[in-house]
Design a protein around this motif. Structure first.
Motif, PDB file in Angstrom:
ATOM      1  N   ASP A 122      -6.433  20.451  -9.965  1.00 50.15           N
ATOM      2  CA  ASP A 122      -7.383  20.999 -10.939  1.00 50.15           C
ATOM      3  C   ASP A 122      -6.830  20.914 -12.366  1.00 50.15           C
ATOM      4  O   ASP A 122      -7.498  20.457 -13.292  1.00 50.15           O
ATOM      5  CB  ASP A 122      -7.721  22.453 -10.566  1.00 50.15           C
ATOM      6  N   HIS A 165      -8.234  18.912 -15.613  1.00 46.51           N
ATOM      7  CA  HIS A 165      -8.630  19.496 -16.907  1.00 46.51           C
ATOM      8  C   HIS A 165      -8.089  18.664 -18.069  1.00 46.51           C
ATOM      9  O   HIS A 165      -8.709  18.574 -19.132  1.00 46.51           O
ATOM     10  CB  HIS A 165      -8.157  20.949 -17.008  1.00 46.51           C
ATOM     11  N   HIS A 214     -15.973  17.224 -13.064  1.00 43.19           N
ATOM     12  CA  HIS A 214     -16.211  18.639 -12.769  1.00 43.19           C
ATOM     13  C   HIS A 214     -17.674  18.888 -12.395  1.00 43.19           C
ATOM     14  O   HIS A 214     -17.962  19.656 -11.484  1.00 43.19           O
ATOM     15  CB  HIS A 214     -15.789  19.505 -13.957  1.00 43.19           C
ATOM     16  N   HIS A 220     -12.290  23.909  -5.023  1.00 42.87           N
ATOM     17  CA  HIS A 220     -12.573  23.117  -6.225  1.00 42.87           C
ATOM     18  C   HIS A 220     -11.575  21.954  -6.428  1.00 42.87           C
ATOM     19  O   HIS A 220     -11.962  20.798  -6.609  1.00 42.87           O
ATOM     20  CB  HIS A 220     -12.585  24.063  -7.418  1.00 42.87           C
ATOM     21  N   LEU A 256     -12.087  17.834  -6.317  1.00 46.12           N
ATOM     22  CA  LEU A 256     -11.766  16.931  -7.444  1.00 46.12           C
ATOM     23  C   LEU A 256     -10.928  15.734  -6.988  1.00 46.12           C
ATOM     24  O   LEU A 256     -11.045  14.637  -7.557  1.00 46.12           O
ATOM     25  CB  LEU A 256     -11.007  17.702  -8.527  1.00 46.12           C
TER      26      LEU A 256
HETATM   27 ZN    ZN Z   1     -11.391  22.620 -12.749  1.00 49.51          ZN
END
Ligand code: ZN
Ligand code: NZQ
Length: 389
Positions: A195, A199, A268, A283, A287
């Motif tokens: 994650d 980002h 996302h 999550h 990804l």
């Molecule tokens: Zn994220």
């Protein structure tokens, strides 16, 4: 580089045992006797004793705790609505999140919901914009979402998972004690690492020119996340590695890596549809499946950026042709994901039952498109979901 304005108002308190100071840190903002809504998740912080420590620290600082547990991963609107009720009844002065991204997001949603007369979901369906919020503070237990410094909130209602953002929910103080991360299972370690990498990638893959300074910082951060992520998969009690990952996760999403450039966020958007379709999908793991498929679909829109990623982040030696170098970079990223045990495709994510078409339609419901590196419409998104099989 584009013009920008940046103000990060989060006071970051980092290191062993710093959570013991939470009462004093809150008292700098709140009068003695104030009530604080202490929000937590499914019980980890009760089992580890962190919640009891927090309550003691608040009491010592002459603050009253009103506890609210039960936030689920991929937090739900109905929980937030209950939290808003409780916060109003108890007239709390602030919200303290003790948990990971889900707990922090639920806390932020409560904070904007309390002073708002309508339904808090209005902010997520773009019917209203938050103007006021209770102050939010945080003790982070899982470095991943970056919500402890971000202006974003992600919330789910039935099969919809939507985000909103406003600087007024950026926590005014966040405590990160890397020792709190020792109890995290491997699944959450890898999801967090993926994650925070994402980002940075959502910002790094830009068409904006003249971003050399931030590019270099982003590349170094991604290399460090991979190096220390691997160390933690081998030994989850490596304090120094947790320090790097704790810091990286928090800075990955505080806006710094996007200064002066147009950000993307298509991965996302597509992942949120997966974890809305099945709320047991984590999550970060989603990804890991979405990102390589997106890369395969969009790289031709700026091959130079993908070569830069391959060479400077994934340590690929140029392979002769542009395509070969780009592919080697994507392959190296997939290899890293595999090494930390991430799912490779929708089947391994237990999401092979999705309808690519249905999810693509939902992904475009609010804005008609996703992303900026390459603007993606329904047909593109459907193709990308198909590449994840
Ligand atoms: Zn994220
Ligand atoms: O519920 P508890 O008991 O706390 O257990 C949690 C949960 O089961 C557990 N956990 C947390 N800290 C732990 C721990 N287990 C052992 N030891 C610890 N120290 O981990 C599980 C997952 O927690 P969760 O908060 O759901 O994970 P994460 O931090 O990855 O947050 C994910 C959520 O954040 C959203 C995601 O979409 C997802 O809903 N995001 C929020 C963002 C933001 N606000 O800026 C940006 C992100 O891109 C992301 O979309």
């Amino acid at each position: 580089m584009n013009n920008f304005e940046y103000c990060n108002s989060t006071r970051l308190v980092f290191g062993k045992g710093e959570e013991d100071r939470i009462g004093d840190l809150l008292r700098k903002k709140l009068p003695a006797g104030s009530k604080v809504l202490v929000v937590f998740g499914g019980g980890t912080v009760k089992r580890t004793g962190l919640l009891a420590k927090v309550e003691q620290s608040l009491a010592k600082a002459d603050l009253q705790s009103v506890t609210l547990g039960g936030v689920t991963p991929n937090p739900q609107l109905c929980f937030v609505q209950k939290g808003i009720e409780l916060a109003r009844q108890q007239a709390v002065a602030a919200v303290l999140a003790v948990g990971g991204g889900s707990v922090i997001d639920a806390s932020k949603a409560i904070a904007i919901g309390v002073p708002y007369e309508g339904d808090v979901w209005d902010f997520f369906i773009q019917k209203a914009a938050p103007e006021k919020a209770l102050p939010v503070a945080c003790i982070l237990t899982l470095p991943a979402a970056g919500s402890e410094q971000s202006i974003r909130i992600v919330l789910s209602d039935k099969d919809r998972k939507l985000g909103t953002g406003t600087p007024i929910v950026r926590p005014f103080v966040s405590v990160i004690d890397p020792e709190i991360f020792y109890t995290l299972p491997k699944k959450q370690i890898r999801a967090g690492v993926i994650d925070m990498m994402s980002h940075i990638m959502e910002r790094y893959f830009t068409q904006t020119k003249g971003t050399d300074f931030i590019d270099g910082q982003a590349e170094a951060a991604m290399r460090s996340i991979m190096k220390n992520g691997l160390k933690l998969i081998k030994n989850h009690k490596n304090y120094d590695a947790w320090c790097q990952i704790g810091l990286a996760g928090s800075f990955a999403h505080n806006g710094y890596y996007g200064l002066g450039q147009v950000e993307d966020w298509a991965c996302h958007g597509m992942e949120h549809e997966l974890s809305a379709w099945d709320t047991t999908i984590t999550h970060g793991e989603g990804l890991a499946v979405v990102t390589p498929a997106w890369m395969h679909y969009v790289w031709k829109d700026n091959p130079e950026r993908f070569i830069q990623f391959a060479c400077n982040v994934m340590s690929v030696k140029p392979h002769g042709s542009t395509k070969k170098t780009v592919m080697a970079g994507i392959k190296a990223l997939k290899k890293f994901y595999a090494k930390i045990g991430a799912p490779k495709n929708l089947k391994e994510l237990k999401a092979d039952g999705i309808s690519a078409k249905e999810l693509a339609v939902k992904a475009c419901q609010l804005n008609g498109k996703l992303g900026n590196f390459k603007v993606l419409h329904e047909d593109d998104i459907e193709q990308i979901y198909k590449l994840m099989r």
